[in-house]
Design a protein around this motif. Sequence first.
Motif, short mmCIF file in Angstrom:
data_model
loop_
_atom_site.label_atom_id
_atom_site.label_comp_id
_atom_site.label_asym_id
_atom_site.label_seq_id
_atom_site.Cartn_x
_atom_site.Cartn_y
_atom_site.Cartn_z
N UNK A 33 0.83 -1.20 0.00
CA UNK A 33 0.00 0.00 0.00
C UNK A 33 0.87 1.26 0.00
N UNK A 34 1.99 1.19 0.70
CA UNK A 34 2.92 2.33 0.75
C UNK A 34 3.84 2.37 -0.49
N UNK A 35 3.58 1.45 -1.42
CA UNK A 35 4.26 1.40 -2.72
C UNK A 35 5.75 1.08 -2.64
N UNK A 36 6.11 0.21 -1.71
CA UNK A 36 7.48 -0.30 -1.69
C UNK A 36 7.60 -1.34 -2.79
N UNK A 37 8.77 -1.45 -3.38
CA UNK A 37 9.01 -2.44 -4.42
C UNK A 37 8.95 -3.84 -3.82
N UNK A 38 8.56 -4.80 -4.65
CA UNK A 38 8.44 -6.18 -4.19
C UNK A 38 9.77 -6.70 -3.64
N UNK A 39 10.87 -6.39 -4.30
CA UNK A 39 12.17 -6.88 -3.84
C UNK A 39 12.54 -6.29 -2.47
N UNK A 40 12.16 -5.04 -2.24
CA UNK A 40 12.42 -4.39 -0.94
C UNK A 40 11.57 -5.07 0.14
N UNK A 41 10.30 -5.30 -0.19
CA UNK A 41 9.40 -5.97 0.76
C UNK A 41 9.94 -7.35 1.12
N UNK A 42 10.35 -8.11 0.11
CA UNK A 42 10.89 -9.45 0.35
C UNK A 42 12.10 -9.41 1.28
N UNK A 43 12.97 -8.45 1.05
CA UNK A 43 14.18 -8.33 1.87
C UNK A 43 13.83 -7.95 3.31
N UNK A 44 12.89 -7.03 3.46
CA UNK A 44 12.46 -6.59 4.80
C UNK A 44 11.83 -7.77 5.54
N UNK A 45 10.97 -8.52 4.84
CA UNK A 45 10.32 -9.67 5.48
C UNK A 45 11.34 -10.72 5.90
N UNK A 46 12.34 -10.94 5.07
CA UNK A 46 13.40 -11.89 5.40
C UNK A 46 14.13 -11.45 6.68
N UNK A 47 14.45 -10.16 6.76
CA UNK A 47 15.11 -9.62 7.96
C UNK A 47 14.24 -9.79 9.20
N UNK A 48 12.95 -9.48 9.05
CA UNK A 48 12.03 -9.59 10.18
C UNK A 48 11.91 -11.04 10.66
N UNK A 49 11.91 -11.97 9.72
CA UNK A 49 11.84 -13.39 10.08
C UNK A 49 13.11 -13.83 10.82
N UNK A 50 14.25 -13.41 10.31
CA UNK A 50 15.52 -13.77 10.94
C UNK A 50 15.59 -13.26 12.38
#
Length: 159
Positions: A33-50
Amino acid sequence: MRENEVKKGFNYALNVLSYRDRTEKEIRDKMTTKEYEKSVIDEVLLKLKKLNLINDVEFTEKYVEFRIERYGKNRLKQELFRKGISKEIIENVLSYVGEDEEFLAAKEIAIKKFNQYGDIPFEKKYNRLMGLLSRKGYSYSTVKRVFEELGIKRSNYYE
């Protein structure tokens, strides 16, 4: 530049998580919704999971633990599915909820509500209570068991 976007996205996700726990899908949706790129979202989610800041299994366990007193398994399944939890996780977590636990919660609601309905005709009380428990996600077999235990029979209407 990209590293800066990831940092901004990560801070945004942390802010979203500061209000309450979220599922992976909820974070993804908010970031989209905040228009972050998919690759950025994926990287952020990976960090949050770690960092174990998002964990759909733990989220589901907490969610069920706090809501099982007010809702049945069917409603919880629907809500969790809408939050992006996989069917396997939902089924696994709900398998630990005993029938008696669900029955006692439904019975408590039934007693409280049946008494609140006052002097309305029995059939109306019966239908309202049946509808309420169904909307709260209790299965027909659980509702039937509650009604049997409380002596609420449809035949009472005809006596």
